[in-house]
Design an enzyme around this catalytic site. Structure first.
Site, PDB file in Angstrom:
ATOM      1  CG  HIS A 158       8.158   4.766  -2.392  1.00  0.00           C
ATOM      2  ND1 HIS A 158       7.112   5.754  -2.335  1.00  0.00           N
ATOM      3  CD2 HIS A 158       9.220   5.339  -3.222  1.00  0.00           C
ATOM      4  CE1 HIS A 158       7.770   6.817  -3.371  1.00  0.00           C
ATOM      5  NE2 HIS A 158       8.678   6.386  -3.940  1.00  0.00           N
ATOM      6  CE  LYS A 285       5.958 -12.253  18.796  1.00  0.00           C
ATOM      7  NZ  LYS A 285       4.917 -11.879  18.710  1.00  0.00           N
TER       8      LYS A 285
END
Ligand code: ARG
Length: 483
Positions: A158, A285
């Site tokens: 999960h 970035k």
């Protein structure tokens, strides 16, 4: 003019320009040229051997075909849309080149069995090439796994930290996925490598052909068994595309993990700059565009598969022109999966895992809670009760903002009713992994064996692929063509 077309005999009106465009497939099927020409050379050799054409005609035709191949590869061939498809472009150019004898090449053959032949020949080469690139991805995964046998990291369910594993075990999981992919492609090869020529348009041919000879010349494993089926079967294309879709799904899952692992939140891996891009506004970035594109391209490969499944579903026997719509999705799926595999292999080869970050991710999240329950169960407590007791231990820690490792032996004794100091060693992630010594498990000794086994399977595969490559090499036909 329709009258100028190879099939123009019964026609008296010109083909509408838009019709010509819709009907033509040469813009995309010209990439079959090599396999088309090799298939024609084999067919002509057989016609000559059977005395259906003279040996002189055979030689004029096969020499001419070999010369056309040279012309195409030298970029000197003019593909003409008014000649519709690759087959008629080659045949008409042969006529321009050698004259009347060219008209005999199509004896005992139809474009319906010809196109089935070409696609099968093209696809078997592509299957081997794709299997080769899957092998490259697996080699890169094996390299990463070899270097991370003792690198602890959280295993997830999960996307929540679950139990400690070693990173090598994680990489080997992907190795297995690609192993299955490769076997799917190679399994499909059995049904692809079957020779359809001799089926004619649908009902075979009255000429005394020798299908076995053509099979041998083109190195197919067998011949198709029913002429109607042979010209209307595209199952082998669908099988390839299904295998491509599943492979692309695996690539996408791997890509998704790379995207996650590259975040500051995980920071488990660094990808080489050459596989990332920057932002036009945010100077800091480094974006994982390449894994994102690999993930994104799964959609189009699924789409290609759905397109052909849908095209085929309502077709009566035998050949229908709808089937010309097989090629663009096939080529698109084949090109997409091949390029993604190639890039994924190169990217993984140069990826750097961050062992310290992986190791630290284990420290929070109660990853050895299951081990504690196992320890209690090992003393005879039913596992369900042990699970409940450890649930309380975890709740105790959560309340106090502690991890399991922060518990003192006394606290453990109080919470579990067992000797706390004997339980402490069960909380160590290293011994947690070591204890998982089951076949297929993450214990170092099992992972080492899995690595050996994986390397062994790869080398057997490499040999198999080499054999297939030489079996499918048809250069001998080009020599024969000029004799
Ligand atoms: N270009 C056609 C295809 O891709 C070749 C076969 C055409 N046959 C025909 N009878 N129109 O399927």
């Amino acid at each position: 003019m329709s009258m100028g077309k190879l099939w123009g005999g019964r026609f008296s009106e010109q083909t509408d320009t838009l019709v010509e465009q819709l009907n033509a497939s040469v813009s995309f099927d010209k990439r079959l040229y090599r396999h088309d020409i090799l298939g024609s050379i084999a067919h002509a050799i057989m016609l000559g051997t059977q005395g259906i054409i003279s040996q002189e005609e055979r030689k004029t035709i096969t020499t001419g075909l070999a010369e056309l191949l040279d012309e195409i590869e030298a970029g000197r061939f003019e593909w003409r849309i008014d000649r519709e498809d690759v087959h008629m472009n080659v045949e008409a150019a042969l006529a321009d080149h050698i004259g009347a004898a060219a008209g005999k090449l199509h004896t005992a053959r139809s474009r319906n069995d010809q196109v089935a032949l070409d696609v099968r020949l093209w696809l078997r080469d592509r299957i081997v090439e794709t299997a080769g690139q899957i092998t490259a991805v697996q080699t890169a995964l094996l390299y990463l796994a070899n270097g991370s046998q003792t690198v602890l990291m959280p295993g997830y369910t999960h996307l929540q930290r679950a139990q400690p594993i070693v990173a090598a075990h994680h990489f080997l999981a992907y190795f297995e996925m690609f192993e299955r992919d490769c076997s799917r492609f190679l399994d499909g090869l059995q049904r692809t490598n079957v020779m359809p020529l001799g089926s004619g348009a649908l009902a075979g041919t009255p000429f005394p052909i020798d299908r076995g000879l053509v099979r041998k010349l083109l190195r197919f494993d067998g011949i198709t068994r029913n002429s109607l089926d042979a010209v209307s079967d595209r199952d082998f294309v669908l099988e390839f595309m299904s295998a491509a879709a599943i492979t692309q799904m695996h690539l996408s899952r791997l890509a998704e993990e790379l995207v996650l692992w590259m975040t500051n939140e995980f920071a488990f891996i660094k990808l080489p700059d050459g596989f990332c891009t920057g932002s036009s506004i945010m100077p800091q970035k480094k974006n994982p565009d390449i894994p994102e594109l690999i993930r994104g391209k799964a959609g189009r490969v699924y789409g290609d598969l759905m397109a052909l499944l849908t095209t085929m579903k309502g077709l009566p026997l035998a050949y229908n022109k709808d089937m010309q719509e097989d090629k663009e999705p096939l080529f698109d799926a084949a090109d997409t999966v091949l390029s993604c595999l190639t890039i994924a292999a190169r990217m993984l080869e140069r990826a750097e895992i961050q062992p310290e970050k992986m190791r630290r991710a284990i420290d929070e999240g109660f990853l050895t809670a299951t081990d504690l329950a196992d320890a209690l169960a090992a003393t005879g407590l039913p596992f369900r009760e042990a699970h409940h007791v450890v649930g309380k231990v975890v709740a105790y820690c959560v309340d106090r903002n502690m991890e399991l490792n922060d518990l003192s032996p006394d606290e453990l004794t109080n919470l579990t009713g067992q000797d706390g100091s004997a339980l402490i060693p069960w909380l160590d992630p290293v011994s947690s992994v070591r204890r998982r010594d089951v076949p297929g498990g993450p214990a170092p000794i099992r992972v080492a064996a899995a690595l050996d086994d994986a390397a062994q399977r790869l080398s057997v595969r490499q040999q198999h692929l080499d054999q297939l490559r030489s079996a499918f090499d048809l250069d001998h036909l080009l020599l024969q063509a000029r004799l």
